[in-house]
Design an enzyme around this catalytic site. Structure first.
Site, PDB file in Angstrom:
ATOM      1  CG  ASN A 145      34.033  20.911  -3.437  1.00 51.31           C
ATOM      2  OD1 ASN A 145      33.452  21.548  -4.321  1.00 51.31           O
ATOM      3  ND2 ASN A 145      33.439  19.999  -2.709  1.00 51.31           N
ATOM      4  NE  ARG A 173      -3.488   0.363   2.633  1.00 48.55           N
ATOM      5  CZ  ARG A 173      -3.917   0.674   3.858  1.00 48.55           C
ATOM      6  NH1 ARG A 173      -3.929  -0.270   4.804  1.00 48.55           N
ATOM      7  NH2 ARG A 173      -4.311   1.886   4.150  1.00 48.55           N
ATOM      8  CD  GLU A 186      -7.585 -11.815  14.387  1.00 46.09           C
ATOM      9  OE1 GLU A 186      -7.622 -10.736  13.774  1.00 46.09           O
ATOM     10  OE2 GLU A 186      -6.701 -12.085  15.229  1.00 46.09           O
ATOM     11  CG  ASN A 188      34.862  38.049   7.292  1.00 45.64           C
ATOM     12  OD1 ASN A 188      33.980  38.241   8.120  1.00 45.64           O
ATOM     13  ND2 ASN A 188      34.699  38.319   6.007  1.00 45.64           N
ATOM     14  NE  ARG A 231      41.101  43.263  -7.133  1.00 49.15           N
ATOM     15  CZ  ARG A 231      40.738  43.795  -5.966  1.00 49.15           C
ATOM     16  NH1 ARG A 231      39.879  43.162  -5.199  1.00 49.15           N
ATOM     17  NH2 ARG A 231      41.240  44.943  -5.562  1.00 49.15           N
ATOM     18  NE  ARG A 241      25.633  18.588   0.747  1.00 52.39           N
ATOM     19  CZ  ARG A 241      26.298  18.489  -0.391  1.00 52.39           C
ATOM     20  NH1 ARG A 241      26.677  19.602  -1.027  1.00 52.39           N
ATOM     21  NH2 ARG A 241      26.601  17.324  -0.882  1.00 52.39           N
ATOM     22  CB  ALA A 298      29.172  38.311   0.301  1.00 49.96           C
TER      23      ALA A 298
END
Lengths: 452, 452, 452
Positions: free
Chosen positions: A368, A17, A154, A359, A422, A315, A362
């Protein structure tokens, strides 16, 4: 000393079920496969052994029972037959045998203990857990006379008087280990379904002059899971219990109805949890920490006075120390955050080790994965990783180093160094107009082309 | 003119059952510390003064009462003693004195008013708010005869007849300011706990020939908060009230049970709110705006016809104008978004000012923190900031300027200029095979090394 | 063959209690405008025609009825007048005419069918759906005698005996198409409100010697929506039905109360859904797929054995194949993900086409918008797009190509090529100290300046 108990866990039901490829008893409840709930509950009895009865070919179910033994019920010939299947694995056991159901995961250790204790005191051959139901119609009835259990009838076989009995059979039994072989062997399958019913052993025991008793428990503990809807009901019961226990222990929750706990979630007093937090298995959180709204957390030890979320995802394999801040849209995977480290906005830290008081800006990504291997990123203490940086693992950023915003870091940055990865900014004055005219024309041309 | 009321708020309870370092009355409910609810409710009575009674050393509780006076109850000697503690701060007050509880935050101004008005009309020395309970067992009973309150009987002291009384004591009282000193002074502590019970003043007042009355209210309003579980119940009541009021005002909510409002949330008619939205304190939203599912919003004025979310997070100090779009995985902190500005995808805008009709590309980060200071980013009107850009603050992007995608902007961009801060693409044909072979070999070597 | 039915849907009500600029029947329920529920329910009757009756100027409501005809009720003169408005559009129709309400969206096709069948069997001029209510006070009562419906009495007009009748009028009627013109024409407005009440036709029909009957249904199906609070109730009923049907079909849900389904959501057996998932319209999910917690999904076909979320957002026009992984903080918009493709972390893929088995790195942005046009990004099969890349559309990354992490890609990358669009790292040893001293001094100076 009393001989210890053995527990037989019946787990061979088909579960059709559920309409699922996954065996019924492996469906998750509070972060665990269903059968694990019964196993953990049984383990707290400190039984001499636990034996699972499983269906043929149910390797994953057998694995869920490990390290406990399992016996395979070759054909589905009823609960009496299933229990008999366990006899081989019970050889030599003389104490009480508790028979429970893997698909009735809400039973408590206290209730199991009460049944065993009552059987010992009454020197009963068979003891049965029963419950009083508002609507007993679907259940077998426990017929008790003069304090002894006479038989189990029963529902379909009950006469008018028996139908009025509200004391119902939970199915859970405790059977004297010295008699179990004889009693199970006496069950016959002379019924329409040609099945061996475990419930028959009550009458068999009584006919042989043994004592049988019934012990009352709470209906809720005996609810079986046969469908998705019943799985939902069981989940609700478990969550209610877990949430109430957490509140009682001093955990703050804005709206406990929207906090999903795993059976093994450990939350210290004065942990504060916002609405909509899901804990997968394997989480502990230290005192004074706060898990803000909309977090999904699994497999992590979180220290004290740490702030997580909102919208954080952690995670398995992670370890988050004290006074850490993990902010919104940040994912940790198998990552260690040292004391006081921060990753407050839009970042992915996978397979990383971030030193104390560092730190992470953002938009930082710990790169990885290269398509073949997973590599570690190690950031030393008191380092500063600028926003929108990519740390291409394997890579190390040394203690106190600075990575400038927007850098792609492919080589190790020594302690105390500043790394740039950069381009320098070039500004072309008064050129936006021409650029925009070009872009506008391109869009218009595309629109015209589409129309054709 | 009638002399105005004074309100005494008892807030000295220990709250040990909360198992929390935070004083009980500072635990949050609907975004406010618990005590603030009673204070705001009392303020609407326009009382001549409000006096808090606090425990010794409870600086944070005192601060929560500011600018109102507090009196310190040196030792926990009962509610009568607590009320007496406030007498100094009530010196000179002649009107009614309402005594309420900081840990019973659900009482309404209307109910407070009814009690005061009834006391004035009856010229009562003491008035008590009572409620009819389905299960009065735990409560003191209000014994009313001939329309007057005779006494309050503690549950444990009630005789059989009194036990059948369903009219229960809420604890909230209104005491004639001209008599309060005398009445409180007459309370004795000749009981097992050696405490001074405020409830005793009813019998004291009656014995002295004064009038005492009881006024009925709704049980829900008097629920006290002594445990985490009771805090949850109070939160549910407040949320139910706030949600019902919002629906009544024309706010649309798909599933109000998953919208958490703060006590001061202001939502205009025709605001639409999806499931799972949390409002912290200090939010107002203008007509026609939509807050989609999964948002966490605090301390921001949001204009009209603006779209927020799903999965948006807005932090305090922000201001979002009309027709703005804030999309998924976007965080604003102390940021102003001008009319029609857009930040639709994965962005962090902190300490920023974005001009009207400007577009902030996906993945843009306003780099507001350098490890020491927080700096502002100012983007002019009609500017276009390309995706994955880093705006290293302090920095200005002028009106109508274009920042190209992927740029790190460290210097101001003048109005109408185009800024590049990215490297030019270099494509090496047919080199992926060799690169992949190298990466694959590296992964395989690491795997072998691990096995050893 | 029996003449087919026609359905008249009354949708001209003002809905002022909604306090909304949106017409009441266009408010959303389970992802559809309210009126669409009644339309879809009616369509399953396979009616000869459906006619909507709408208010003047309600263009959007008319559009919601398309392709069905609408008739405009010029003035709000009651339900009888509204029904009469539809007569023109019913010209030539001889079968039964079912009159239903756009703001009572919970009625089922089965209940509609039962009414029509009963009318046919009884050769009734009028049939009315009624329900037994616990609190019939607000409703008109169905007065049945000898198996026939005698009349409908409005609540305010009911005498004492009629007030005791618990059989209430739902408003839903089935009228003989051959008689409807005559019957409606006979309704008079000689009442206080000067309105034409549709309910009057029962007495009119009986007076003319016709048969009228009442058919009982479930109260829940007839709940009307007149306020935001009633809209919430209707949403809850629809969600309960949809969730129960999904569970029955073998869909797994940890907490169905936090899964919001659209009326057309199609979920295969063995789909697993975590807590807090919102489905907008137009979603189908194949067997074995998992939607983890905190997802917002709309307008997408999702294949088999695919994993979505947590914290994923999929927008309309997307197509996600089998065995795809879409992870946290990832947004898809009008994007195709080929078999086995992955985008596991913080990415925006808009107007994109990602080939089978390709990997999109964390932080990748498909830069689809330049301020004027939307452009496509096409990534071939087995490509690897490194983290934090910007793919500036229109652009193509060829089969098996590699884009290195942090690259801005503005030109097509041929199959098998490696593309770089980033600066080379420059590391300045021992420079962090000086940099930090400078930043610290800047922050201190700013702080001093602020104080002044």
């Amino acid at each position: 000393m009393k001989p210890p108990v053995a527990v037989v866990v019946l787990a061979a039901g088909a579960g059709t079920r559920m309409k699922s490829a996954l065996p019924k008893v492996l469906h998750a409840l509070a972060g665990w496969p269903m059968v694990r709930h019964v196993l953990e509950t049984a383990r707290r009895l400190k039984p001499a052994r636990i034996v699972g009865v499983v269906a043929p070919g149910a390797r994953a179910v057998e694995a869920a029972f490990a390290p406990h033994r399992t016996a395979v019920q070759r054909r589905p010939l009823g609960t009496g037959h299933a229990a008999k299947t366990a006899l081989g694995a019970l050889a030599g056991h003389r104490g009480p045998v508790l028979v429970v159901f893997a698909d009735a995961p809400l039973i408590t250790t206290a209730t199991m203990s009460r049944l065993v204790a009552a059987c010992r005191q009454a020197k009963a051959a068979v003891g049965v857990l029963g419950f009083v139901s508002r609507d007993p119609t679907p259940y077998g009835r426990l017929i008790v006379r003069d304090g002894l259990l006479e038989k189990i009838v029963e529902s379909r076989d009950a006469d008018e008087a028996e139908k009025k009995v509200e004391f119902c059979n939970s199915g859970v039994m405790c059977i004297d280990g010295a008699l179990i072989g004889t009693l199970l062997g006496a069950i016959r399958n002379d019924n329409i379904k040609r099945e061996f019913y475990l419930t028959d052993i009550v009458a068999i025991a009584r006919a042989a002059g043994h004592v049988a008793i019934a012990v009352e428990g709470d209906e809720e503990e005996f609810q079986g899971v046969n469908s998705r809807a019943e799985l939902v009901v069981a989940e609700k019961v478990l969550q209610r219990r877990l949430r109430a226990a957490a509140l009682e222990a001093g955990v703050g929750m804005t709206d406990p109805d929207t906090v999903w706990l795993a059976a093994d979630t450990r939350l210290a007093a004065d942990v504060a949890i916002g609405p909509n937090v899901r804990f997968g298995p394997g989480v502990s959180v230290g005192a004074g920490s706060e898990i803000k709204a909309f977090c999904d957390i699994e497999g992590v030890r979180i220290g004290r006075n740490t702030i997580i979320g909102p919208f954080a995802r952690i995670r398995p394999g992670s370890d988050v120390a004290d006074q850490v801040h993990i902010g919104n849209f940040v994912e940790l995977k198998a990552t260690r955050m040292g004391r006081g480290a921060k990753a407050n906005h839009l970042a992915y830290l996978g397979d990383s080790d971030v030193g104390a008081a560092s730190n992470i800006g953002a938009g930082t990504i710990a790169v990885n994965y290269d398509g073949y291997g997973k590599w570690r990123t190690v950031v030393g203490a008191e380092a500063f990783v600028g926003s929108n940086s990519s740390l291409v693992a394997p890579v190390r950023v040394g203690r106190g180093a600075n990575v400038t915003a927007g850098s792609v870091i492919t080589e190790d940055v020594p302690a105390g160094a500043v790394a740039f990865g950069r381009a320098r900014q070039v500004t072309k004055k008064r050129r936006a107009g021409a650029l925009r005219a070009k872009l506008k024309a391109r869009a218009a041309a595309a629109k015209r082309a589409k129309k054709k």
